[in-house]
Structures are given as structure tokens and as C-alpha cells.
Design a protein around this motif. Sequence first.
Motif, PDB file in Angstrom:
ATOM      1  N   ALA A 250       0.980  -1.174   0.035  1.00  0.00           N
ATOM      2  CA  ALA A 250      -0.054  -0.170  -0.175  1.00  0.00           C
ATOM      3  C   ALA A 250       1.066   1.306  -0.035  1.00  0.00           C
ATOM      4  CB  ALA A 250      -0.828   0.194   1.214  1.00  0.00           C
ATOM      5  N   CYS A 251       0.475   2.288  -0.722  1.00  0.00           N
ATOM      6  CA  CYS A 251       1.141   3.464  -0.694  1.00  0.00           C
ATOM      7  C   CYS A 251       0.221   4.441  -0.282  1.00  0.00           C
ATOM      8  CB  CYS A 251       1.352   4.028  -2.354  1.00  0.00           C
ATOM      9  SG  CYS A 251       1.991   5.621  -2.373  1.00  0.00           S
ATOM     10  N   PHE A 252       0.848   5.099   0.671  1.00  0.00           N
ATOM     11  CA  PHE A 252      -0.042   6.274   1.527  1.00  0.00           C
ATOM     12  C   PHE A 252      -0.319   7.647   0.720  1.00  0.00           C
ATOM     13  CE2 PHE A 252       1.353   3.802   5.327  1.00  0.00           C
ATOM     14  CZ  PHE A 252       0.090   3.388   5.424  1.00  0.00           C
ATOM     15  N   ASP A 253       0.722   7.788  -0.167  1.00  0.00           N
ATOM     16  CA  ASP A 253       0.706   8.940  -1.314  1.00  0.00           C
ATOM     17  C   ASP A 253      -0.297   8.913  -2.225  1.00  0.00           C
ATOM     18  OD1 ASP A 253       2.928  10.558  -0.112  1.00  0.00           O
ATOM     19  OD2 ASP A 253       4.056   8.764  -0.502  1.00  0.00           O
ATOM     20  N   CYS A 254      -0.374   7.588  -2.839  1.00  0.00           N
ATOM     21  CA  CYS A 254      -1.270   7.363  -3.583  1.00  0.00           C
ATOM     22  C   CYS A 254      -2.914   6.805  -3.286  1.00  0.00           C
ATOM     23  CB  CYS A 254      -0.910   6.394  -4.591  1.00  0.00           C
ATOM     24  SG  CYS A 254       0.444   6.781  -5.550  1.00  0.00           S
ATOM     25  N   ARG A 255      -2.757   6.363  -1.840  1.00  0.00           N
ATOM     26  CA  ARG A 255      -3.963   5.875  -1.429  1.00  0.00           C
ATOM     27  C   ARG A 255      -4.274   4.532  -2.147  1.00  0.00           C
ATOM     28  NH1 ARG A 255      -4.984  11.078  -0.258  1.00  0.00           N
ATOM     29  NH2 ARG A 255      -6.913  11.126  -1.460  1.00  0.00           N
TER      30      ARG A 255
ATOM     31  N   PRO B  74       4.707   1.865  -7.997  1.00  0.00           N
ATOM     32  CA  PRO B  74       4.890   2.080  -9.445  1.00  0.00           C
ATOM     33  C   PRO B  74       4.114   3.144 -10.046  1.00  0.00           C
ATOM     34  CG  PRO B  74       3.309   0.105  -8.795  1.00  0.00           C
ATOM     35  CD  PRO B  74       3.883   0.837  -7.588  1.00  0.00           C
ATOM     36  N   GLU B  75       3.495   4.021  -9.027  1.00  0.00           N
ATOM     37  CA  GLU B  75       2.834   5.123  -9.536  1.00  0.00           C
ATOM     38  C   GLU B  75       3.277   6.583  -9.208  1.00  0.00           C
ATOM     39  OE1 GLU B  75      -1.326   5.642  -9.482  1.00  0.00           O
ATOM     40  OE2 GLU B  75      -1.592   3.431  -9.948  1.00  0.00           O
ATOM     41  N   CYS B  76       3.884   6.603  -7.690  1.00  0.00           N
ATOM     42  CA  CYS B  76       4.505   7.820  -7.711  1.00  0.00           C
ATOM     43  C   CYS B  76       5.932   7.741  -7.180  1.00  0.00           C
ATOM     44  CB  CYS B  76       3.776   8.249  -6.557  1.00  0.00           C
ATOM     45  SG  CYS B  76       3.794   7.456  -4.854  1.00  0.00           S
ATOM     46  N   GLY B  77       6.542   6.502  -7.231  1.00  0.00           N
ATOM     47  CA  GLY B  77       7.754   6.417  -6.890  1.00  0.00           C
ATOM     48  C   GLY B  77       8.162   6.394  -5.317  1.00  0.00           C
TER      49      GLY B  77
HETATM   50 ZN   LIG Z   1       2.314   6.023  -4.690  1.00  0.00          ZN
END
Ligand SMILES: [Zn+2]
Length: 108
Positions: free
Chosen positions: A10-15, A34-37
Motif C-alpha cells: 500500500a502506498c499512502f501517497d496514492c492511497r 509504481p505510480e508515484c515512486g
Molecule cells: Zn504511490
Amino acid sequence: MTPSYKMSFACFDCRKSFKREVDIYNVTLELTCPECGNTSYNFGRHFKPPKKSDKEQWNKVRYLKEHGFWFQKIRPDENSVDSIPYPDTLDEAKEFVNKYKDFALKLN
Ligand SMILES: [Zn+2]
């Protein structure tokens, strides 16, 4: 062949979360999103990500993670097959973290 499991990161930046095959003998806890790095975190096989718009729920997930609860199974009673359900709200998460602190992961 090395056994592997599909685990949710899980990415907290992209949620958002995404699944990756992970070697069960050498579990990767963090991967680059993979979306925001930025960093994403391995919450295991059973993680159900909140909706992207549900910031409260994501805050709860982040709170749990920061206190060593990465959605690992919590079984205070070794004879029981049932694990403790994870809390539904941030308020419940605060109680949960306090009550089950002995089960928190100790990560560097
Ligand atoms: Zn992300």
C-alpha cells in the motif's frame, strides 16, 4: 522454485494498493510505488485497501503501520485459530495499539 505469495503493498501517497509476488523466506517489507515512486508497504495477503477517497481509513492504516501493526495476524491465545480482528476506526485503532502492543512488529 522458491515459494512465493502474492502480497498487497500500500502506498499512502496514492492511497492505493497493488499486489506483488513475494518470496516467503525473504519477505520484502517495502517497495517503490509504481505510480508515484514513493515507498509502499507490504501489508500481507489479506489486506483490503480502503477507497482512495476515504482519508480517515487511510489515516487509520497509517497509524496502525506506524505502531508496528502491518496487518499481521494477532493471536493472543495460542490455542485459538481465530485472530483478533483489526479495528474499524482510528479511535478503535488507538485502543487496539495499546491493548496489543506486545504483538507489534519491531522494525528498524
Ligand atoms: Zn504511490
